[in-house]
Design an enzyme around this catalytic site. Sequence first.
Site, PDB file in Angstrom:
ATOM      1  N   HIS A  74      37.010  33.294  51.148  1.00 30.30           N
ATOM      2  CA  HIS A  74      38.291  33.985  50.976  1.00 30.30           C
ATOM      3  C   HIS A  74      38.116  35.493  51.157  1.00 30.30           C
ATOM      4  O   HIS A  74      37.205  36.083  50.588  1.00 30.30           O
ATOM      5  CB  HIS A  74      38.852  33.734  49.571  1.00 30.30           C
ATOM      6  CG  HIS A  74      39.380  32.343  49.378  1.00 30.30           C
ATOM      7  ND1 HIS A  74      40.131  31.979  48.298  1.00 30.30           N
ATOM      8  CD2 HIS A  74      39.277  31.236  50.146  1.00 30.30           C
ATOM      9  CE1 HIS A  74      40.460  30.699  48.390  1.00 30.30           C
ATOM     10  NE2 HIS A  74      39.942  30.232  49.506  1.00 30.30           N
ATOM     11  N   TYR A 203      46.729  35.409  41.059  1.00 27.73           N
ATOM     12  CA  TYR A 203      46.746  35.739  39.631  1.00 27.73           C
ATOM     13  C   TYR A 203      48.151  36.264  39.310  1.00 27.73           C
ATOM     14  O   TYR A 203      48.591  37.225  39.943  1.00 27.73           O
ATOM     15  CB  TYR A 203      45.751  36.860  39.317  1.00 27.73           C
ATOM     16  CG  TYR A 203      44.289  36.477  39.425  1.00 27.73           C
ATOM     17  CD1 TYR A 203      43.636  36.412  40.647  1.00 27.73           C
ATOM     18  CD2 TYR A 203      43.534  36.214  38.274  1.00 27.73           C
ATOM     19  CE1 TYR A 203      42.281  36.084  40.732  1.00 27.73           C
ATOM     20  CE2 TYR A 203      42.185  35.889  38.352  1.00 27.73           C
ATOM     21  CZ  TYR A 203      41.558  35.831  39.580  1.00 27.73           C
ATOM     22  OH  TYR A 203      40.237  35.508  39.658  1.00 27.73           O
ATOM     23  N   PRO A 296      37.232  34.385  31.345  1.00 28.91           N
ATOM     24  CA  PRO A 296      37.095  33.929  32.735  1.00 28.91           C
ATOM     25  C   PRO A 296      37.852  34.744  33.792  1.00 28.91           C
ATOM     26  O   PRO A 296      37.525  34.640  34.976  1.00 28.91           O
ATOM     27  CB  PRO A 296      37.623  32.490  32.701  1.00 28.91           C
ATOM     28  CG  PRO A 296      38.455  32.408  31.473  1.00 28.91           C
ATOM     29  CD  PRO A 296      37.885  33.389  30.502  1.00 28.91           C
ATOM     30  N   LYS A 300      33.432  35.910  36.506  1.00 35.78           N
ATOM     31  CA  LYS A 300      32.099  36.520  36.477  1.00 35.78           C
ATOM     32  C   LYS A 300      31.015  35.657  35.827  1.00 35.78           C
ATOM     33  O   LYS A 300      29.825  35.930  35.990  1.00 35.78           O
ATOM     34  CB  LYS A 300      32.159  37.875  35.741  1.00 35.78           C
ATOM     35  CG  LYS A 300      32.888  38.945  36.515  1.00 35.78           C
ATOM     36  CD  LYS A 300      32.076  39.418  37.711  1.00 35.78           C
ATOM     37  CE  LYS A 300      32.914  40.101  38.756  1.00 35.78           C
ATOM     38  NZ  LYS A 300      32.833  39.526  40.087  1.00 35.78           N
ATOM     39  N   TYR A 388      35.177  42.580  42.028  1.00 39.01           N
ATOM     40  CA  TYR A 388      35.454  41.153  42.228  1.00 39.01           C
ATOM     41  C   TYR A 388      34.427  40.522  43.172  1.00 39.01           C
ATOM     42  O   TYR A 388      33.914  39.430  42.908  1.00 39.01           O
ATOM     43  CB  TYR A 388      36.888  40.965  42.772  1.00 39.01           C
ATOM     44  CG  TYR A 388      37.424  39.579  42.528  1.00 39.01           C
ATOM     45  CD1 TYR A 388      38.326  39.325  41.506  1.00 39.01           C
ATOM     46  CD2 TYR A 388      36.993  38.500  43.296  1.00 39.01           C
ATOM     47  CE1 TYR A 388      38.801  38.052  41.253  1.00 39.01           C
ATOM     48  CE2 TYR A 388      37.464  37.213  43.063  1.00 39.01           C
ATOM     49  CZ  TYR A 388      38.369  36.998  42.034  1.00 39.01           C
ATOM     50  OH  TYR A 388      38.820  35.731  41.793  1.00 39.01           O
TER      51      TYR A 388
END
Length: 398
Positions: A74, A203, A296, A300, A388
Amino acid sequence: MAERTQVGIVGAGPAGLLLSHLLARAGIDSIVIEDRSRDYVENRIRAGVLEQGAADMLDEAGLGARMHAEGQFHDGIEIRFQRRGHRIDFPSLTGGKRITVYGQQEVVKDIIAARFAVGGTIHFEVSDVAVRDFDGDKPRIVFRKDGQPSEIECDFIAGCDGFHGICRLSFPDGVLTAFDRDYPFAWLGILSESPQASHELIYTHTDDGFALLSTRSPTLQRYYLQVAPDEDIGEWPDDRIWAQLQARTALADGSFRIPEGPILQKGITPMRSFVVEPMQHGRLFLAGDCAHIVPPTGAKGMNLAVADIRNLTAALVAFYRSGDQRLLDGYSARCLRRVWKAQRFSWWMTTMLHLNPADSPFDKHRQTAELDYVTGSEAAMTALAENYVGLPFNEPEL
Ligand code: FAD
Ligand code: DHB
């Protein structure tokens, strides 16, 4: 039964298995013991996102074949709030980095297969595990296998036995300092047999709470909903889950709908931040979840376990090649510096995206402004993206 090895490893999660695999490639012998069955650890649904550096490491270690065939690469994520979506593009913000979506249990299956392919030893379904004599240079792991007392004599013990394991608890009194934070919410996670709702992860922040749309394959989806920490899963029949997922991901123009399907699994995961310092005492080294837990949001957990193991492997290889102890001595400090950065990022993503019932009207406006800033400023998007996709493994000198 008594066995002898160089590194005795407690726990066959991602941390313990990867350590055993990397050590074997460097010619260092290890034995892994695990209290669950092989079938159980290979089917335990948990994390799903690999940072660029973690995926590269699996590749370099010869573990990437199925990840490349079945994983999904992604280039970004979407942050959705006030019913509008905002994409954060990773490669353009991070010099070409991206993430791999590949289930933790698939990583676990791949490493177990690789260990057995070269005659590696993993004892599953052991019980009564204890670590002994790690203050000296002949540590031992004692346990029961098939009901029989068993023992592994080794040079080092790697505690890779997760948050509920025994290794951290075996440190002498007064050695460890624990730091933690609880959150006033948990995640209800489902696995659904349905087509993908979106090509990338979404998200969302809404007045009903947070939701996350992730995936495992074109036909298997992983979705999460923010719920109360003491939520009873019995109160969440499938219809209620789908209604909340649809409500929390809807776009203002009504153009978005998640394709629904049978829910194969559901469960509630508590959220906490937790770190112990130091991650080593004598010849017992902690790695992964037994030393630190992140909430979560931001994915990570498994990546931190991989980073610890990279450090521990380098330190053990240096010791066995030349007797050089310096990397072993610096293991804890080196890991913790990066662990705290991941803690900061996970805490920040969590507080930015969830609905906190205790928040004042001021907090709510500040939170919306933060989401607006993060999705509108290239500097802020870059900060999110570089965390990220994963901070560098090697910390710069202070
Ligand atoms: P673990 O995977 O916990 O492995 C430890 C192993 O040690 C286990 O196999 C355990 O059975 C074994 N063990 C325990 N005690 C003993 C003993 N006494 N003797 C022998 N063996 C023992 N992270 C994310 O990024 N995203 C997610 O969505 C996500 N979801 C999660 C959901 C749940 C329910 C949990 C618990 C964690 C989740 N995580 C998630 C975190 C992520 O899965 C972990 O960070 C990762 O598993 C850490 O790997 P590990 O090898 O350190 O620990
Ligand atoms: C997944 C889990 C996470 O915690 C996250 O931030 C993204 C994805 C997952 O399980 O796919």
